[in-house]
Design a protein around this motif. Structure first.
Motif, short mmCIF file in Angstrom:
data_model
loop_
_atom_site.label_atom_id
_atom_site.label_comp_id
_atom_site.label_asym_id
_atom_site.label_seq_id
_atom_site.Cartn_x
_atom_site.Cartn_y
_atom_site.Cartn_z
N TRP A 69 0.80 -1.22 0.00
CA TRP A 69 0.00 0.00 0.00
C TRP A 69 0.84 1.28 0.00
N LYS A 70 1.92 1.31 0.75
CA LYS A 70 2.73 2.53 0.83
C LYS A 70 3.84 2.59 -0.22
N HIS A 71 3.82 1.63 -1.13
CA HIS A 71 4.82 1.63 -2.19
C HIS A 71 4.25 2.03 -3.54
N LEU A 72 2.93 1.93 -3.70
CA LEU A 72 2.32 2.28 -4.99
C LEU A 72 0.84 2.63 -4.77
N PRO A 73 0.30 3.50 -5.62
CA PRO A 73 -1.13 3.82 -5.52
C PRO A 73 -1.96 2.66 -6.07
N ILE A 74 -2.69 1.99 -5.21
CA ILE A 74 -3.53 0.86 -5.62
C ILE A 74 -4.77 1.38 -6.33
N GLY A 75 -5.17 0.71 -7.40
CA GLY A 75 -6.37 1.13 -8.12
C GLY A 75 -6.98 -0.02 -8.90
N TYR A 76 -8.11 0.25 -9.53
CA TYR A 76 -8.76 -0.74 -10.39
C TYR A 76 -9.42 -0.01 -11.55
N HIS A 77 -9.62 -0.70 -12.65
CA HIS A 77 -10.31 -0.13 -13.80
C HIS A 77 -11.81 -0.35 -13.61
N GLY A 78 -12.57 0.76 -13.72
CA GLY A 78 -14.02 0.70 -13.59
C GLY A 78 -14.70 0.70 -14.94
#
Length: 400
Positions: free
Chosen positions: A150-159
């Motif tokens: 979590w603190k190493h990269l911005p977590i995301g997903y494609h909506g």
């Protein structure tokens, strides 16, 4: 009593000359004709008519302003964005233009507002440490609240870009599979744990080239503006489906955005440093020494008219520039109209939580049919002014 001029705003109006957000509207006498507009106080300035009124200032960009959507303007790039913004500012503030510009205003209450741009791709992030920690504690009480990455990269997903809707669009309660931990098998039916997520969205204008990452320093060249966003979430559907690939049907049924896109340049005075980071970042995410990447946006969440939370966007761990850099670091290209959202905005205090999951510690109650949710926000502007972000409202309708 004489009618008030649209040029004369109430003191402290958050939609004054320092703001000038863009949208798309139609009028009752021409409901099928969509036009670009700029909000000024409680009026809408018809941008499609501005080239005729002020040809010297705006003529080179007339074709962009007569389009039925913001996308051609978004694609034009930052130099053009700044030229048009300067011309609009002059149109509403220079007394010499009042005669030509006054007929171009429409009362906000008398127009219909539309989705202001055609959404190309939609990405949602998970950038609030407070939100991620609270959710981790609810779902993983015996493990670390934050996942190791979590603190190493911005977590995301494609909506799902096709279900992004403009404020005021009703939200129909979705149906799907859900399975409580104690249930032997999943069941199908309307979501019983329908939630909100108060977020900030960023609208991409100028596209990028495939295989060429967009670095932190190029953020302003590609991002046109900012809007409020509500990422409606069916928590029971989400909880059953998300392992191992993440959100899907629990999110994709609706995402509401404001009818007004505030230009990034309007938020210069609201720039602020993000929270101190306790992990070293890889070079493509390291913003030490760069311009402050945080934005001081004060959000308010109301349900049926009652304020339930005031999440501070300044508390977000990951900035929008870092999100954009991460989104493209693998060579993925940007398209005009791409929308990426911050993820739920939450602060450290109990009255700063951006979703009902956090506000109720996962116990509910969640949204009921007929409930209306409204997000509003403002940011500090120059000379003590406030920069208002267009509100986002949605009412829950029962499953059809």
């Amino acid at each position: 009593m004489p009618e008030q001029s649209p040029f004369d705003l109430a003191e402290g109006d958050p939609f004054g000359p320092h703001n000038l957000p863009y949208g798309v509207f139609s009028t009752a006498d021409a409901p099928d004709r969509r036009r670009l507009g700029v909000r000024y106080g409680d009026s809408v300035l018809d941008l499609s008519a501005l080239p005729s009124a002020l040809p010297a200032a705006i003529h080179p960009h007339a074709e962009l302003l007569t389009a039925p959507t913001l996308n051609p303007l978004l694609a034009a790039g930052r130099p053009v964005w700044r030229q048009i913004r300067a011309a609009v500012h002059s149109a509403v503030t220079d007394p010499a233009h009042r005669g030509e510009v006054a007929p171009l205003f429409h009362p906000l209450a008398e127009v219909t507002l539309h989705l202001p741009f055609e959404v190309a791709d939609y990405v949602d992030f998970y950038a609030s440490e407070h939100h991620a920690t609270n959710v981790g504690r609810i779902f993983r009480p015996n493990d670390a609240a934050l996942t190791p990455n979590w603190k190493h990269l911005p977590i995301g997903y494609h909506g799902r870009a096709g279900t992004v809707v403009v404020t005021g669009t009703p939200v129909v309660r979705p149906s799907g599979q859900r399975k409580a931990p104690a249930d032997e098998a999943p069941t199908f039916g309307p979501s019983l744990r329908l939630d909100i997520e108060a977020e900030v969205g960023f609208v991409v204008g100028a596209p990028s080239t495939l295989h060429e990452p967009v670095g932190l320093g190029a953020f302003r060249d590609h991002v046109f503006g900012v809007c409020l966003l509500n990422d409606w979430s069916a928590r029971d559907i989400q909880a059953w489906e998300y392992v191992p690939l993440g959100p899907f049907l629990g999110k994709s049924f609706a995402t509401s955005v404001s009818a007004w896109i505030t230009p990034l340049d309007a938020l210069d005075e609201a720039r602020t440093a993000p929270p101190a980071r306790d992990f070293p970042l890889l070079p493509y995410l390291d913003d030490a020494g760069a311009e402050p990447g945080g934005i001081d946006i004060r959000i308010e969440v109301r349900i049926n008219g009652e304020t339930v939370s005031r999440p501070p966007f300044s508390a977000m761990y990951w900035t929008a520039a870092q999100q954009l850099a991460h989104m493209t670091v693998n060579g993925a290209s940007l398209r005009t109209g791409d929308l990426f959202a911050s993820g739920t905005v939450s602060g450290p205090d109990p009255d700063q939580l951006g979703c009902l999951l956090e506000l109720t510690q996962g116990k509910g109650p969640y949204l009921q049919d007929g409930d209306e949710v409204t997000l509003t926000a403002w940011a500090p502007g120059p000379d003590g002014a406030r920069i208002g972000l267009g509100e986002v409202t949605g009412r829950i309708l029962p499953t059809g």
